[in-house]
Design a protein around this motif. Sequence first.
Motif, short mmCIF file in Angstrom:
data_model
loop_
_atom_site.label_atom_id
_atom_site.label_comp_id
_atom_site.label_asym_id
_atom_site.label_seq_id
_atom_site.Cartn_x
_atom_site.Cartn_y
_atom_site.Cartn_z
N LYS A 101 -5.02 1.88 -15.74
CA LYS A 101 -5.33 2.92 -15.47
C LYS A 101 -4.15 3.46 -14.43
CE LYS A 101 -10.13 3.33 -16.07
NZ LYS A 101 -11.55 3.38 -15.42
N ILE A 102 -3.10 2.58 -14.13
CA ILE A 102 -2.11 2.84 -13.13
C ILE A 102 -1.11 4.01 -13.82
CG2 ILE A 102 -0.17 2.18 -12.03
CD1 ILE A 102 -2.49 1.29 -10.82
N ARG A 103 -0.77 4.99 -13.37
CA ARG A 103 0.16 6.04 -13.96
C ARG A 103 1.33 6.04 -13.08
NH1 ARG A 103 -2.85 5.14 -17.22
NH2 ARG A 103 -4.60 6.17 -17.94
N ASP A 104 2.17 6.98 -13.77
CA ASP A 104 3.52 7.11 -13.23
C ASP A 104 3.52 7.43 -11.71
OD1 ASP A 104 6.39 7.39 -13.02
OD2 ASP A 104 6.43 9.33 -14.03
N GLY A 105 4.31 6.91 -10.87
CA GLY A 105 4.38 7.35 -9.58
C GLY A 105 3.41 6.46 -8.58
N GLU A 106 2.54 5.40 -9.33
CA GLU A 106 1.56 4.66 -8.51
C GLU A 106 1.98 3.05 -8.54
OE1 GLU A 106 -2.41 7.38 -9.72
OE2 GLU A 106 -2.03 5.20 -10.64
N LEU A 107 1.73 2.56 -7.56
CA LEU A 107 1.94 1.18 -7.21
C LEU A 107 1.01 0.16 -7.43
CD1 LEU A 107 4.58 1.73 -4.02
CD2 LEU A 107 4.97 2.00 -6.42
N VAL A 108 1.20 -0.97 -7.61
CA VAL A 108 0.55 -2.28 -7.61
C VAL A 108 1.02 -3.28 -6.57
CG1 VAL A 108 -0.75 -4.10 -8.74
CG2 VAL A 108 -0.18 -2.02 -9.98
N ALA A 109 0.53 -3.58 -5.32
CA ALA A 109 1.28 -4.36 -4.33
C ALA A 109 0.38 -5.69 -4.14
CB ALA A 109 1.28 -3.49 -2.94
N GLY A 110 1.07 -6.74 -3.75
CA GLY A 110 0.55 -8.14 -3.45
C GLY A 110 -0.54 -7.99 -2.32
N ASN A 111 -1.47 -8.63 -2.30
CA ASN A 111 -2.33 -8.69 -1.52
C ASN A 111 -1.87 -8.87 0.02
OD1 ASN A 111 -4.99 -10.22 -0.26
ND2 ASN A 111 -5.57 -8.54 -1.40
N SER A 112 -1.24 -9.89 -0.10
CA SER A 112 -0.67 -10.27 1.41
C SER A 112 0.19 -9.10 1.92
CB SER A 112 -0.12 -11.64 1.45
OG SER A 112 -0.71 -12.72 1.05
N LEU A 113 0.84 -8.58 1.10
CA LEU A 113 1.71 -7.56 1.62
C LEU A 113 1.14 -6.28 2.18
CD1 LEU A 113 4.60 -6.26 1.89
CD2 LEU A 113 4.63 -5.39 -0.59
N THR A 114 -0.06 -5.86 1.21
CA THR A 114 -0.89 -4.76 1.87
C THR A 114 -1.70 -5.06 3.12
OG1 THR A 114 -2.85 -5.64 0.39
CG2 THR A 114 -1.36 -3.88 -0.40
N ARG A 115 -1.93 -6.36 3.36
CA ARG A 115 -2.45 -6.81 4.45
C ARG A 115 -1.44 -6.80 5.67
NH1 ARG A 115 -4.99 -11.10 2.02
NH2 ARG A 115 -3.70 -12.59 3.45
N SER A 116 -0.20 -7.13 5.51
CA SER A 116 0.67 -7.19 6.58
C SER A 116 1.07 -5.69 6.96
CB SER A 116 2.06 -7.82 5.98
OG SER A 116 2.49 -7.33 5.07
N LEU A 117 1.10 -4.83 5.89
CA LEU A 117 1.34 -3.40 6.06
C LEU A 117 0.03 -2.46 6.55
CD1 LEU A 117 3.70 -2.81 3.08
CD2 LEU A 117 4.39 -3.02 5.37
N ARG A 118 -1.00 -3.23 6.70
CA ARG A 118 -2.21 -2.66 6.85
C ARG A 118 -2.48 -1.38 5.94
NH1 ARG A 118 -1.75 -2.66 13.59
NH2 ARG A 118 -1.62 -4.91 13.92
N VAL A 119 -2.54 -1.40 4.83
CA VAL A 119 -2.67 -0.57 3.72
C VAL A 119 -3.92 -0.84 2.95
CG1 VAL A 119 -1.60 0.60 1.52
CG2 VAL A 119 0.03 0.16 3.61
N THR A 120 -4.57 0.47 2.83
CA THR A 120 -5.81 0.15 2.06
C THR A 120 -5.39 1.06 0.47
OG1 THR A 120 -6.55 2.13 2.77
CG2 THR A 120 -7.38 0.05 3.74
N MET A 121 -6.29 1.01 -0.34
CA MET A 121 -6.11 1.65 -1.67
C MET A 121 -6.00 3.08 -1.73
SD MET A 121 -5.67 -1.22 -3.68
CE MET A 121 -5.10 -1.81 -2.19
N GLY A 122 -4.87 3.57 -1.98
CA GLY A 122 -4.89 5.01 -2.01
C GLY A 122 -3.93 5.55 -0.95
N ASP A 123 -3.42 4.55 0.07
CA ASP A 123 -2.28 5.02 1.11
C ASP A 123 -1.14 4.87 0.70
OD1 ASP A 123 -4.49 5.03 2.78
OD2 ASP A 123 -4.13 3.14 3.76
N ASN A 124 -0.11 5.88 0.99
CA ASN A 124 1.15 5.90 0.55
C ASN A 124 1.96 4.87 1.52
OD1 ASN A 124 0.43 7.72 -0.88
ND2 ASN A 124 1.96 9.48 -0.42
N VAL A 125 3.09 4.50 0.76
CA VAL A 125 4.03 3.32 1.54
C VAL A 125 5.50 4.38 1.21
CG1 VAL A 125 2.70 1.31 1.35
CG2 VAL A 125 4.19 1.95 -0.56
#
Length: 418
Positions: free
Chosen positions: A144-168
């Motif tokens: 269901k991932i579409r153009d312009g959306e990302l899939v990031a590593g779990n450890s990377l999202t934790r270090s950036l303090r990002v939750t699903m739907g947040d922009n990077v």
Amino acid sequence: MLFSKLERKVAFRYLGARRRGFGSVISWVSLIGIMLGVATLIVVMSVMGGFHDTLLSRIVGMNGHVVVYHQDGAITDYDYLIEKMRQNRVVAAHATGIVPIAEGQVMVSANGNNSGAMARGIRMSDLAAKTATGTRIYGKSLDKIRDGELVAGNSLTRSLRVTMGDNVSLISANGGTATPFGTMPRIMSYPVMSSFFMGMYEYDSGYIFMPLETAQKYLNLNDAVTHIDLFLDNPEDTRSVVDALAELLPGGFVVRDWRDLNRGFVGALQVESNVMFLILMLIVIVAAFNIVSSLVMLVKDKSKDIAVLRTFGVSRKSMMKIFILSGTSIGVIGAAFGTILGVLVAIYIEPIRQFFQWITGRDLFPSELYYLSELPSKLVWTDVAGIALIAVALAFLATLYPAWRAAATDPVDVLRNE
């Protein structure tokens, strides 16, 4: 039979004697030394084998067993090339998947945190096939991932303090804007819709996947990719595919297999495994030397018994066999208990690690250092049997000199001095 009833009875009588003083202590030290040496060797070789297989399967599994590059850095008409590869008889017989990839180094920024990462563009259907086993996906499913959306590593999202739907924000020097003061980096913002956990820190903390079209636009590749990955049914059988592709593809293309791309890493693992085996084998060798000491003292202590047995007609050959059996039994018993202990520890190595980690309160296996979240172990039964046989063989060799001394004992001289 190899040993007569008399030889077995005398040998085990000497082996089980309780009043041998210091010699008995050395015998126990020898047995425990062989047991610990065998167990340590089995555990270490199992862990090294687990590291080797797990790291290679994850590194190679994500990067392809055979990789096709172009000297210009970009491959155009990749769909035509992939179809051409599939029509090749050798490639069709070995390849289970052919995947176009567009990737580049980026800086990821979110919530005031920054981290380096590899942005990899791939068709989501190909990514789902590659991460089908052993990878956990959080958030949106990959299909269901579409153009312009990302899939990031779990450890990377934790270090950036990002939750699903947040922009990077992704910052890259590739495809930047030229100015009189130099090239300005390309900065674009994308939402993170899913995260993955592979259990390998290098990927979980340093990779971002995006649809192929998104990566091509962001990296300014137009309708090109950086390389093509081929996945084979047998990763060890890459040479025939590499040769077939070298003949099939036109000039300018470079074909490499996973051994070429990870030569230093694979070689380092093999050297480390061999060196660890040789170093830990010293434990068994030291225990074998203890058997020599123990039997020499036993021969000296039992010289009168030896003389009496020789007087009653026991041959020199039988005397040698008695002490060979006595010493080798130490090696067999130590190797047997060491094998059992080593196999049990190798099987339950991860719960044991967690227990000691809980006791000490320290991280004994940091994933950022060892690239894996769990301590791997792979038992190879031929290696287990080989280690046990080497231990028994060393124990047998250690008995030859004391047994020869016992056989060379002159009963006349011994009895004359009594």
